[in-house]
Enzyme design. Structure first.
Site, PDB file in Angstrom:
ATOM      1  CG  HIS A  24       6.837  -2.089   1.878  1.00 45.96           C
ATOM      2  ND1 HIS A  24       7.458  -2.230   3.253  1.00 45.96           N
ATOM      3  CD2 HIS A  24       6.299  -3.156   1.541  1.00 45.96           C
ATOM      4  CE1 HIS A  24       7.395  -3.394   3.294  1.00 45.96           C
ATOM      5  NE2 HIS A  24       6.779  -4.139   2.486  1.00 45.96           N
ATOM      6  CG  HIS A  36       6.034   1.809   4.495  1.00 39.86           C
ATOM      7  ND1 HIS A  36       6.745   2.717   4.035  1.00 39.86           N
ATOM      8  CD2 HIS A  36       6.758   0.553   4.802  1.00 39.86           C
ATOM      9  CE1 HIS A  36       7.993   2.200   3.709  1.00 39.86           C
ATOM     10  NE2 HIS A  36       7.845   0.976   4.300  1.00 39.86           N
ATOM     11  CG  ASP A  58       9.289  -2.346   6.463  1.00 31.68           C
ATOM     12  OD1 ASP A  58       8.408  -2.099   5.793  1.00 31.68           O
ATOM     13  OD2 ASP A  58      10.558  -2.153   6.352  1.00 31.68           O
ATOM     14  CG  HIS A 109       9.722  -6.028   4.395  1.00 33.21           C
ATOM     15  ND1 HIS A 109       9.269  -6.531   3.277  1.00 33.21           N
ATOM     16  CD2 HIS A 109      10.334  -5.113   4.501  1.00 33.21           C
ATOM     17  CE1 HIS A 109       9.640  -5.418   2.408  1.00 33.21           C
ATOM     18  NE2 HIS A 109      10.442  -4.746   3.065  1.00 33.21           N
ATOM     19  CG  HIS A 112      14.793  -4.187   6.116  1.00 31.41           C
ATOM     20  ND1 HIS A 112      15.237  -3.328   5.330  1.00 31.41           N
ATOM     21  CD2 HIS A 112      13.439  -3.801   6.326  1.00 31.41           C
ATOM     22  CE1 HIS A 112      14.354  -2.462   4.781  1.00 31.41           C
ATOM     23  NE2 HIS A 112      13.350  -2.719   5.544  1.00 31.41           N
ATOM     24  CD  GLU A 128      11.347   1.048   5.888  1.00 26.11           C
ATOM     25  OE1 GLU A 128      12.423   0.173   5.994  1.00 26.11           O
ATOM     26  OE2 GLU A 128      10.495   0.486   5.191  1.00 26.11           O
TER      27      GLU A 128
HETATM   28 ZN   LIG Z   1       9.251  -1.016   4.318  1.00 23.28          ZN
END
Ligand SMILES: [Zn+2]
Length: 210
Positions: free
Chosen positions: A47, A51, A53, A57, A162, A174
């Site tokens: 991360h 990056h 996700d 995650h 998230h 992100e």
């Molecule tokens: Zn992340």
């Protein structure tokens, strides 16, 4: 055609989310020191910087990074101006963007883009509220991007943004830099490294302007 790089450079001095592994980049062979070639070793969390996700995650047995559909990571993307928002981006803020129905990829341009200039990790970044995350899921958005290291408000303990996004299979991008990007529609190319079984991966992300 213009290619606009929205990735941040990976370096030992870049801001890292508090608690994440620090970046270490070292030469294991160096021509300037007499070696026949130069070779670099990198040590970093997945991360780091710009990056992606993957569901894994936050979702048990969720999809890992190499299982993401490349069709979600490549295609038209809307950069929306949310530079007046402080704190959290709400459903109301998103309503006010007047995004066209069917927008599948949305990148939030916020005050965060200026935070990259500051040394060290900044806790007061603009994040996505739970109702903002639900707004995106309801509109079947496939990818959402934000211009600092997390979509989650710093200090959250329930990680609502998230969970809402990743439970619904929305890919999170992100750590993009949108300082020099005008709001509008572009072609996004975002390719996270194919790290088998990982819940995220650093990515090179670019916007193509026709
Ligand atoms: Zn992340």
């Amino acid at each position: 055609m213009t290619i606009l790089d929205i990735s941040v450079p990976v370096s030992g001095s870049m801001p890292i989310f508090k608690g994440d592994p620090m970046v270490n980049i070292a030469r294991t062979a160096d021509m300037s020191k007499g070696d026949p070639y130069t070779l670099t070793r990198i040590d970093l969390g997945v991360h780091t910087g710009t990056h992606v996700d993957a569901p894994l995650h936050f979702v048990r047995d969720g999809a890992a990074i190499e299982q993401l559909d490349l069709n979600a990571l490549i295609g038209p993307a809307y950069v929306v101006d949310l530079s007046r928002v402080d704190g959290e981006i709400t459903a109301r803020d998103l309503d006010a963007t007047h995004l066209p129905g069917g927008a599948e990829r949305i990148l939030f341009k916020t005050k965060n883009s200026a935070l990259w200039e500051k040394p060290g990790f900044q806790e007061d970044f603009v994040a996505l509220a739970a109702d903002g995350a639900r707004w995106l899921v309801e509109r079947q958005v496939r990818l959402v991007g934000i211009d600092y290291l997390s979509v989650e408000v710093y200090g959250s303990t329930d990680f609502a943004a998230h969970h809402i996004l990743l439970d619904a299979g929305v890919i999170i991008l992100e750590g993009v830099q949108l300082k020099d990007i005008a709001p509008g529609v572009y072609e996004l190319l975002c390719l996270p490294l194919k790290i088998q079984g990982a819940e995220g991966a650093p990515a090179r992300a670019v916007l193509i302007q026709e």
